[in-house]
Design a protein around this motif. Structure first.
Motif, PDB file in Angstrom:
ATOM      1  N   SER A 371       0.870  -1.175   0.000  1.00 40.67           N
ATOM      2  CA  SER A 371       0.000   0.000   0.000  1.00 40.67           C
ATOM      3  C   SER A 371       0.905   1.221   0.000  1.00 40.67           C
ATOM      4  CB  SER A 371      -0.950   0.003   1.195  1.00 40.67           C
ATOM      5  OG  SER A 371      -0.308  -0.456   2.329  1.00 40.67           O
ATOM      6  N   TYR A 372       0.441   2.282  -0.637  1.00 44.63           N
ATOM      7  CA  TYR A 372       1.267   3.481  -0.747  1.00 44.63           C
ATOM      8  C   TYR A 372       1.430   4.130   0.622  1.00 44.63           C
ATOM      9  CZ  TYR A 372       1.456   3.431  -5.811  1.00 44.63           C
ATOM     10  OH  TYR A 372       1.734   3.095  -7.093  1.00 44.63           O
ATOM     11  N   PRO A 373       2.650   4.617   0.940  1.00 39.12           N
ATOM     12  CA  PRO A 373       2.890   5.228   2.244  1.00 39.12           C
ATOM     13  C   PRO A 373       1.933   6.367   2.553  1.00 39.12           C
ATOM     14  CG  PRO A 373       4.956   4.941   1.060  1.00 39.12           C
ATOM     15  CD  PRO A 373       3.867   4.553   0.113  1.00 39.12           C
ATOM     16  N   CYS A 374       1.499   7.097   1.523  1.00 38.01           N
ATOM     17  CA  CYS A 374       0.619   8.227   1.827  1.00 38.01           C
ATOM     18  C   CYS A 374      -0.847   7.787   1.907  1.00 38.01           C
ATOM     19  CB  CYS A 374       0.798   9.341   0.804  1.00 38.01           C
ATOM     20  SG  CYS A 374       0.319   8.879  -0.846  1.00 38.01           S
ATOM     21  N   ARG A 375      -1.110   6.489   1.681  1.00 40.80           N
ATOM     22  CA  ARG A 375      -2.475   5.991   1.818  1.00 40.80           C
ATOM     23  C   ARG A 375      -2.380   4.599   2.446  1.00 40.80           C
ATOM     24  NH1 ARG A 375      -5.276   6.281  -3.783  1.00 40.80           N
ATOM     25  NH2 ARG A 375      -4.595   8.439  -3.802  1.00 40.80           N
ATOM     26  N   PRO A 376      -1.959   4.550   3.707  1.00 39.55           N
ATOM     27  CA  PRO A 376      -1.553   3.266   4.303  1.00 39.55           C
ATOM     28  C   PRO A 376      -2.664   2.231   4.387  1.00 39.55           C
ATOM     29  CG  PRO A 376      -0.994   5.129   5.726  1.00 39.55           C
ATOM     30  CD  PRO A 376      -1.865   5.661   4.644  1.00 39.55           C
ATOM     31  N   HIS A 379      -4.972  -1.168   0.308  1.00 43.51           N
ATOM     32  CA  HIS A 379      -4.057  -2.195  -0.200  1.00 43.51           C
ATOM     33  C   HIS A 379      -4.160  -2.298  -1.717  1.00 43.51           C
ATOM     34  CE1 HIS A 379      -3.225  -3.392   3.858  1.00 43.51           C
ATOM     35  NE2 HIS A 379      -4.532  -3.320   4.095  1.00 43.51           N
ATOM     36  N   VAL A 380      -3.101  -1.921  -2.391  1.00 43.38           N
ATOM     37  CA  VAL A 380      -3.109  -1.961  -3.854  1.00 43.38           C
ATOM     38  C   VAL A 380      -2.786  -3.379  -4.339  1.00 43.38           C
ATOM     39  CG1 VAL A 380      -2.102  -0.986  -5.943  1.00 43.38           C
ATOM     40  CG2 VAL A 380      -2.432   0.461  -3.947  1.00 43.38           C
ATOM     41  N   LEU A 381      -1.770  -3.993  -3.753  1.00 45.78           N
ATOM     42  CA  LEU A 381      -1.441  -5.378  -4.089  1.00 45.78           C
ATOM     43  C   LEU A 381      -1.583  -6.232  -2.843  1.00 45.78           C
ATOM     44  CD1 LEU A 381       1.806  -4.889  -6.241  1.00 45.78           C
ATOM     45  CD2 LEU A 381      -0.539  -5.170  -7.051  1.00 45.78           C
ATOM     46  N   GLY A 401      -6.366   1.462 -12.660  1.00 54.72           N
ATOM     47  CA  GLY A 401      -6.395   1.623 -11.208  1.00 54.72           C
ATOM     48  C   GLY A 401      -6.224   0.315 -10.482  1.00 54.72           C
ATOM     49  N   GLY A 402      -5.956  -0.761 -11.246  1.00 57.96           N
ATOM     50  CA  GLY A 402      -5.827  -2.067 -10.623  1.00 57.96           C
ATOM     51  C   GLY A 402      -4.474  -2.316  -9.977  1.00 57.96           C
ATOM     52  N   GLY A 403      -3.492  -1.447 -10.248  1.00 56.60           N
ATOM     53  CA  GLY A 403      -2.186  -1.616  -9.606  1.00 56.60           C
ATOM     54  C   GLY A 403      -1.085  -2.034 -10.561  1.00 56.60           C
ATOM     55  N   LYS A 404      -1.298  -1.874 -11.865  1.00 56.66           N
ATOM     56  CA  LYS A 404      -0.277  -2.303 -12.826  1.00 56.66           C
ATOM     57  C   LYS A 404       0.963  -1.406 -12.757  1.00 56.66           C
ATOM     58  CE  LYS A 404      -3.114  -1.810 -16.314  1.00 56.66           C
ATOM     59  NZ  LYS A 404      -4.322  -1.316 -15.610  1.00 56.66           N
ATOM     60  N   THR A 405       0.738  -0.107 -12.757  1.00 57.92           N
ATOM     61  CA  THR A 405       1.880   0.810 -12.655  1.00 57.92           C
ATOM     62  C   THR A 405       2.606   0.591 -11.327  1.00 57.92           C
ATOM     63  OG1 THR A 405       0.754   2.421 -14.027  1.00 57.92           O
ATOM     64  CG2 THR A 405       2.538   3.241 -12.673  1.00 57.92           C
ATOM     65  N   THR A 406       1.837   0.263 -10.308  1.00 57.79           N
ATOM     66  CA  THR A 406       2.436   0.007  -9.008  1.00 57.79           C
ATOM     67  C   THR A 406       3.431  -1.144  -9.096  1.00 57.79           C
ATOM     68  OG1 THR A 406       0.348   0.705  -8.049  1.00 57.79           O
ATOM     69  CG2 THR A 406       1.868  -0.472  -6.606  1.00 57.79           C
ATOM     70  N   VAL A 407       3.080  -2.180  -9.858  1.00 54.65           N
ATOM     71  CA  VAL A 407       3.994  -3.307 -10.033  1.00 54.65           C
ATOM     72  C   VAL A 407       5.300  -2.814 -10.653  1.00 54.65           C
ATOM     73  CG1 VAL A 407       4.360  -5.448 -11.304  1.00 54.65           C
ATOM     74  CG2 VAL A 407       2.162  -5.019 -10.201  1.00 54.65           C
TER      75      VAL A 407
HETATM   76  P1  ADP Z   1      -2.967   1.093 -12.945  1.00 50.76           P
HETATM   77  O1  ADP Z   1      -1.587   1.390 -13.449  1.00 50.76           O
HETATM   78  O2  ADP Z   1      -3.310  -0.347 -12.979  1.00 50.76           O
HETATM   79  O3  ADP Z   1      -3.991   1.906 -13.640  1.00 50.76           O
HETATM   80  P2  ADP Z   1      -1.921   2.151 -10.488  1.00 50.76           P
HETATM   81  O4  ADP Z   1      -0.880   1.161 -10.123  1.00 50.76           O
HETATM   82  O5  ADP Z   1      -1.445   3.421 -11.082  1.00 50.76           O
HETATM   83  O6  ADP Z   1      -3.029   1.489 -11.423  1.00 50.76           O
HETATM   84  O7  ADP Z   1      -2.744   2.508  -9.204  1.00 50.76           O
HETATM   85  C1  ADP Z   1      -3.244   1.544  -8.342  1.00 50.76           C
HETATM   86  C2  ADP Z   1      -3.936   2.224  -7.172  1.00 50.76           C
HETATM   87  O8  ADP Z   1      -2.989   2.898  -6.389  1.00 50.76           O
HETATM   88  C3  ADP Z   1      -4.942   3.246  -7.613  1.00 50.76           C
HETATM   89  O9  ADP Z   1      -6.078   3.081  -6.798  1.00 50.76           O
HETATM   90  C4  ADP Z   1      -4.305   4.562  -7.364  1.00 50.76           C
HETATM   91  O10 ADP Z   1      -5.240   5.489  -6.937  1.00 50.76           O
HETATM   92  C5  ADP Z   1      -3.328   4.257  -6.261  1.00 50.76           C
HETATM   93  N1  ADP Z   1      -2.095   5.031  -6.418  1.00 50.76           N
HETATM   94  C6  ADP Z   1      -1.337   5.121  -7.524  1.00 50.76           C
HETATM   95  N2  ADP Z   1      -0.248   5.881  -7.315  1.00 50.76           N
HETATM   96  C7  ADP Z   1      -0.319   6.311  -6.039  1.00 50.76           C
HETATM   97  C8  ADP Z   1       0.509   7.125  -5.202  1.00 50.76           C
HETATM   98  N3  ADP Z   1       1.634   7.663  -5.639  1.00 50.76           N
HETATM   99  N4  ADP Z   1       0.101   7.318  -3.945  1.00 50.76           N
HETATM  100  C9  ADP Z   1      -1.032   6.781  -3.482  1.00 50.76           C
HETATM  101  N5  ADP Z   1      -1.837   6.006  -4.195  1.00 50.76           N
HETATM  102  C10 ADP Z   1      -1.516   5.752  -5.464  1.00 50.76           C
END
Ligand code: ADP
Ligand code: MG
Length: 612
Positions: A371-376, A379-381, A401-407
């Motif tokens: 989960s992102y530190p600023c939104r603890p 849970h994204v993954l 918004g599913g978390g692909k970029t997060t990966v």
């Molecule tokens: P995708 O690439 O699959 O569209 P992301 O990985 O960008 O999705 O985002 C997954 C979730 O994490 C989203 O709900 C988004 O709002 C949240 N998110 C993305 N980047 C950040 C960030 N820097 N800080 C907090 N939350 C984030």
């Protein structure tokens, strides 16, 4: 990791109830230490100038005495008698000018160097902060710490040394004169002073807090302006100029209110101190007068005492003006030093590297939670497990918004997983050197490529600083960019404008691909690299990407499913987990999530078979 989180947990660092950071004297000392010699010389010269300043009135007094004598009885030659004194005064004037020149030169040398050192240190420490830090901060606020705050700190530092030193020396010099005139009166003066100083200190700390808030508010206003000017195209496209104006106006209004409040505070402080000093004069006259009445003091001495204590008062008053500046300077300094000592959870470098000949480029996510530190709490993954086999193309698909970029961000180590591990060739990313990982192993191409406002050549070379011209051309050819670059009159020396504003989306993307390819990465991450492009640019970019993918471990993130059909493996991400894995045909046959996604896209987009 747990430790890092504990530190990163309160995201609102400057919110109410959080301890106000204090001025870091130790750090300041470290900046000052290399310049101590010059600073010492400046202080000595400034002291000298101040001492000469104390001397001059005495000599002037003597000159006036002589003049007075000649107005009374006109005997002897005025010129012969006053010549010595005159030359003496002239010498002192010259000396004072010289000393002033000297200390100001030295002082500005120290001030500018300390300021430059501070800026460099702050900038370099800002650059190494975690990505999570930047998620929570506005660039404008950070930039204003680098500019305004350092400036403010520097000027008050210089003022303290120049004016402060002069004021203090004059006060001290006059106090000596005073005590020679009357010990008793001076003692009384000295008793009253600490009481006043105590009251002053109390007010001062309140003013300091106010000043800090004031500067923060100014920084907020700057941040609004910065964002609006930086994204002027978006603002213009939405015709939001007025709203931005209002936003800026509101923040500016806030900062004006705070600044006025601070101004009132400082005014009150100065008003009160002026009353206090005047009362002291009155007290001196009163008590001194009774001493004169008791024949313990001559009237002339009382007069001299008053004049000298007036000088003290004037110096003190100028010191209190200086105090306002010091208050602002200290809080500016606090803000500068605050981010200088902040250390990131993920270091920029350190850890070991895998030699290029042994690097296979196999990547595994083991039960990763994030989960992102600023939104603890979000849970994204959850329990995400995925393997990218070396040299193969794996596509990651799923809802926006599913978390692909997060990966991708976890792979770049912009963040560390909350739980679980990410490994490269079986080694935890956390044990590897992040700068090696990002600089040499992974090529990252994102949906919105950001270029720097310099030439195309330098932009591509950003991927590998020591790349030869030939390497740059080769990368550009591989990225399908060479042709359009050479069609520009200036070729590779074309300046692309801020963030690459003078290029089309497809051109920008191809430059970004060249930039990533020039470092010959073993692993390529393509995060929706073509989804912002029109179909013609998409074809050119896709062609470049297909060529670049050969022989590399590739993670293709795609929203548009037509672009991932050729992947060796397609992974469907849903609810933070891997839901389905297989090739395009296998997944279609399964007839679950993937085929559902395909069906939905086929409805609102032309089918992939249609020639574009
Ligand atoms: P995708 O690439 O699959 O569209 P992301 O990985 O960008 O999705 O985002 C997954 C979730 O994490 C989203 O709900 C988004 O709002 C949240 N998110 C993305 N980047 C950040 C960030 N820097 N800080 C907090 N939350 C984030
Ligand atoms: Mg994304």
């Amino acid at each position: 990791v747990a430790l890092c989180e504990a530190e990163a947990a309160p995201p609102a660092r400057s919110g109410p109830g959080v301890v106000e950071p204090r001025f870091n004297w130790k750090l300041f000392w470290q900046f000052l230490r290399p310049h101590l010699l010059v600073l010492g010389a400046a202080v000595v010269l400034a002291l000298g100038a101040a001492l000469v300043n104390v001397q001059i009135p005495l000599l002037l007094g003597q000159l006036v005495e002589i003049v007075a004598k000649y107005t009374r009885d006109h005997v002897g030659s005025f010129l012969t008698e006053s010549r010595n004194l005159g030359t003496h005064l002239l010498i002192l004037y010259g000396l004072q000018g010289l000393l002033t020149f000297g200390y100001l030169v030295l002082l500005s040398r120290v001030g500018e160097r300390v300021a430059a050192d501070m800026r460099r240190a702050l900038f370099s420490n800002l650059l190494r902060q975690d990505i999570a830090f930047f998620d929570a901060k506005k660039t404008g606020q950070l930039v204003s710490r680098l500019t305004t705050d350092v400036q403010e700190f520097k000027s008050s530092f210089k003022l303290v040394i120049s004016q402060g030193l002069r004021g203090c020396t004059q006060v001290a010099g006059c106090l000596v004169t005073l005590s020679m005139l009357s010990t008793r009166l001076t003692l009384l003066l000295m008793v009253a002073t600490p009481a006043l100083m105590g009251a002053g200190t109390l007010m001062g700390s309140a003013l300091r807090k106010l000043s800090r808030q004031c500067q923060e508010q100014v920084a907020r206003a700057t941040a609004v302006a910065d964002e609006a000017l930086g994204n002027v195209r978006t603002v213009r496209a939405f015709a939001m100029e007025q709203r931005e104006e209002e936003l800026y106006g509101a923040e500016l209004g806030g900062s004006r209110c705070k600044a006025e409040e601070l101004g009132r505070g400082i005014a009150l402080f100065q008003g009160l101190s002026s009353i206090a000093f005047n009362c002291m004069v009155l007290g001196t006259l009163f008590i001194g007068g009774s001493l004169v009445a008791g024949q313990q003091l001559t009237g002339g001495d009382l007069m001299s005492f008053l004049v000298a204590s007036q000088t003290v008062q004037r110096s003190m008053a100028s010191l209190s003006v200086l105090f306002g500046q010091v208050v602002r300077g200290l809080s500016a300094g606090t803000r500068v030093f605050e981010y200088m000592t902040l250390s990131p959870c993920i270091p920029l470098s350190g850890g070991h590297c895998i030699p290029r000949e042994h690097l296979r480029g196999s990547i595994t996510f083991h039960n990763v939670c994030f989960s992102y530190p600023c939104r603890p709490g979000f849970h994204v993954l959850r329990d995400f497990t995925l393997t990218l086999p070396p040299g193969k193309i794996v596509a990651l698909v799923g809802q926006s918004g599913g978390g692909k970029t997060t990966v991708a961000s976890l792979l770049e180590r912009f963040y560390d997983p909350t739980a679980g591990t990410v490994t490269l060739d079986g080694q935890d990313l956390r044990t590897l050197d992040p700068s090696w990982l990002r600089g040499q192993v992974i090529g990252f191409i994102s949906q919105e490529p950001v270029l720097f406002g310099t030439t195309i050549m330098e932009n591509i070379r950003f991927g590998k600083l020591d790349a030869s011209d030939e390497e740059v051309y080769a990368a550009a050819r591989e990225a399908n960019a060479h042709e359009f670059i050479t069609s520009f009159p200036e070729g590779y020396n074309t300046v692309v404008g801020e963030r690459g504003a003078t290029l089309s989306g497809g051109q920008k993307q191809r430059l970004a691909i060249a930039r990533a390819l020039v470092k010959q990465p073993s692993v390529l991450i393509l995060d929706e690299a073509t989804s912002a492009l029109d179909s013609e640019s998409e074809r050119l970019v896709q062609e470049a990407l297909d060529r670049a993918s050969a022989g590399r471990t590739v993670l293709v993130i795609a929203h548009r499913l037509s672009t991932v059909r050729g992947a060796h493996q397609i992974v469907v991400l849903a609810h933070g987990r891997v839901c389905e894995v297989g090739t395009h045909e296998e997944l279609l046959k399964k007839g679950r999530l993937y085929s559902e996604l395909i069906r939905r896209q086929a409805l609102d987009a032309p089918p992939p078979e249609t020639p574009r």
